[in-house]
Design a protein around this motif. Sequence first.
Motif: not given
Lengths: 278, 158
Positions: A187, A189, A192, A276-278
């Motif tokens: 989880e 991103y 963030e 990861r890419l949001p």
Amino acid sequence: MIKNITAKKMTIFFCACISLLSCHQAFAHKRWILASSNTLSSTEAEWVTFDYSASNDIFYFDHSMDVNGVIATSPKGQKIDLQNTFKGKLRSVFDIEAKEAGTYKIGTSGNPLYFGGYMPDGADKPVRMRGESAEELLSKFPKGVKSRVTRVLGRIETFITKGEPTWTALKPSGKGLELGEGFHPNEVYAGESTTIQLLLNGKPAKNIEVLITAESSRYRNQLTSKTLKTNDEGEISYHWPIAGRYLLEAEHETKSPESDITTHTIYSYFLTLESRLP
Amino acid sequence: MKNLLTFFTISLLIQPSFAASFNINVSIPKMKTAEYHAPYVAIWVENNESKAVEDIAVWHEKNKWLKDLRTWWRRSGRYATIPIDGITGPTRRPGQYTINWNSAELPDGNYAIVFESVREVGGREKIKLPFTLPIKNTITKSAQGKTELGEIRVSIEP
């Protein structure tokens, strides 16, 4: 046992820690398990392959690692087989077939290993060895020599998730340095922030240095690791600047009580994760 | 189900339903490329906390690559059972497509329709069109995609 351990391997594992008199600071290499994919969306079984290596540059193979030390845990908490295992010179490889939905843990057992050495009379270099127990090591040392034994509790981990993230595979064991509850490694991103708690033997790992290094360090002038320190809750907060794979590492050393057979315990934790890419 | 019941109860008690009708036009652009695969496209509604509240359409081929619709996968897909009735369907070739959707299930508030498109050996593009419920007069919102999406136009009628 001793025959199996090459000098080089010993160096990787505990470069400075064996020095008989001086105190050890850090491991020589970063260790990591890198997944072909950390996020899966198949509804059928899906194969994932892993590279397992130790290196200074992230993530470039340098020293292969022992695949037998790796355990894959399914979302339901069951051990699943590693397949197509391979150990080369620079890296080790294995596959798993992800059948269930949820989060899988792929990592080393976290069981302690013992590294020891003694200084033979008149020698200028110590004799080094490693074993599953301190007693085993001590029994191999000649009587009356100057020696030391260090306990090493290390974890090398990564997590993959098929479908919805689950928590069973993330349950802390209470042994060594490990992730606390509340943070899910799948989880993460870009752009963030996340709060990550580390535990040391089940309690918040306070005041411990945590290093976070982004991948592709070979193509930067600096390793540009971010060094953070855990607070009283054992937490760090990190803002993931860009998408990509990262290595999070932490190490901690404690002096053993007088009564203990070892002089020190070295704890280490290596977590490969993906922003990861949001 | 429980949420739905609660919602209907609240709707009956407090607020007469002002469901708005959405006429959504999406165009998938033609690409000048030797290897072309139709894009995977997801269209959904998010609330003002970026939470997906309703899927409108998902065009895809293999589940394995649904995760490449990165935002949709994060916000909605990974919690769903694929295929989703009335939502998932095959990919579309370049052209213009119309979808009619109704906001009956949503309470008043600020939302956005999100369009995400990702193409094998291509790129990814995401466009958001914000709107506010209830709708009093007919409005039209539009945006022009730059890479993987063409023109997007949404007409909303009370």
